[in-house]
Design a protein around this motif. Structure first.
Motif, PDB file in Angstrom:
ATOM      1  N   ILE A 281      41.458  43.766  43.149  1.00 42.97           N
ATOM      2  CA  ILE A 281      40.033  43.568  43.373  1.00 42.97           C
ATOM      3  C   ILE A 281      39.548  44.819  44.098  1.00 42.97           C
ATOM      4  N   VAL A 282      38.655  45.568  43.466  1.00 39.74           N
ATOM      5  CA  VAL A 282      38.195  46.853  43.998  1.00 39.74           C
ATOM      6  C   VAL A 282      36.728  46.738  44.402  1.00 39.74           C
ATOM      7  N   PHE A 283      36.436  47.162  45.629  1.00 38.68           N
ATOM      8  CA  PHE A 283      35.074  47.195  46.133  1.00 38.68           C
ATOM      9  C   PHE A 283      34.647  48.645  46.263  1.00 38.68           C
ATOM     10  N   THR A 284      33.496  49.000  45.708  1.00 35.43           N
ATOM     11  CA  THR A 284      32.895  50.305  45.934  1.00 35.43           C
ATOM     12  C   THR A 284      31.782  50.088  46.949  1.00 35.43           C
ATOM     13  N   LEU A 285      31.900  50.768  48.081  1.00 39.88           N
ATOM     14  CA  LEU A 285      30.937  50.578  49.161  1.00 39.88           C
ATOM     15  C   LEU A 285      29.712  51.460  48.951  1.00 39.88           C
ATOM     16  N   ASN A 286      28.658  51.211  49.707  1.00 35.85           N
ATOM     17  CA  ASN A 286      27.438  52.018  49.619  1.00 35.85           C
ATOM     18  C   ASN A 286      27.714  53.476  49.941  1.00 35.85           C
ATOM     19  N   SER A 287      28.718  53.727  50.789  1.00 36.13           N
ATOM     20  CA  SER A 287      29.092  55.103  51.144  1.00 36.13           C
ATOM     21  C   SER A 287      30.016  55.721  50.096  1.00 36.13           C
ATOM     22  N   LEU A 288      30.238  55.009  48.983  1.00 34.09           N
ATOM     23  CA  LEU A 288      31.071  55.417  47.850  1.00 34.09           C
ATOM     24  C   LEU A 288      32.569  55.419  48.154  1.00 34.09           C
ATOM     25  N   TYR A 289      32.965  54.887  49.300  1.00 33.94           N
ATOM     26  CA  TYR A 289      34.392  54.651  49.542  1.00 33.94           C
ATOM     27  C   TYR A 289      34.817  53.472  48.694  1.00 33.94           C
TER      28      TYR A 289
END
Length: 174
Positions: free
Chosen positions: A114-122
């Motif tokens: 399960i991959v999350f892309t954060l608002n900071s693009l991390y």
């Protein structure tokens, strides 16, 4: 996956602000039971090869069910996900849904991530064999940030005539 910006906290010090939804573990739950049932059914016929294969299924399912230890990989809350450290279960980091730009399930060889892309693009996430359970739990709260849904909406905005024009221009470069 990068996790430098996320700070780990002690799980016992974590005070949830939202309501608890579910715990996602690492170990598969349904597949070993199915293998056990199929293996037991394969022990019935009077064919030696089928019985040996059935015994193999039963032994492998029993090993996974009773010997392999399960560990928590994430707890899903109504306002975020608590993702446990894979090396030390006493530490975890909390990922607020407001910080998530998009998320997806990557089907890798042997397990899912399960991959999350954060608002900071991390990018961060966790590995699990229970990806269906994780998907259902996350879809309740951040279903609109599912990467497949976002990509489909982008394609709908472009329209089929624009897609055909792009394909034609690519195929018949002048």
């Amino acid at each position: 996956m990068e996790q430098e910006q996320l700070s780990y906290i002690l799980v016992k010090d974590f005070i949830p602000t939202g309501s608890f939804d579910s715990t996602i573990g690492f170990k598969p739950k349904i597949a070993p039971v199915v293998c056990l049932i199929v293996g037991a059914a394969m022990l019935i016929p009077n064919n030696l090869f089928v019985r040996i294969l059935g015994l193999f299924f039963v032994v492998m399912a029993a090993l996974v069910m009773y010997v392999m230890k399960d560990k928590k990989v994430a707890d899903v809350y109504s306002d975020g996900v608590l993702i446990y450290n894979s090396k030390n279960q006493d530490y975890a980091y909390f990922l607020n849904y407001n910080d998530v730009k998009m998320w997806k399930v990557d089907h890798e060889e042997g397990h899912d991530t399960i991959v999350f892309t954060l608002n900071s693009l991390y990018r961060t996430g966790f590995d699990t064999f229970q990806s269906n359970k994780a998907y259902r739990a996350l879809e309740k709260y951040i279903g609109d940030k599912d990467e497949k849904l976002i990509r489909a909406q982008e394609l709908r905005k472009i329209g089929p005539s624009d897609l055909i024009k792009r394909l034609r221009d690519k195929l018949f470069k002048k």
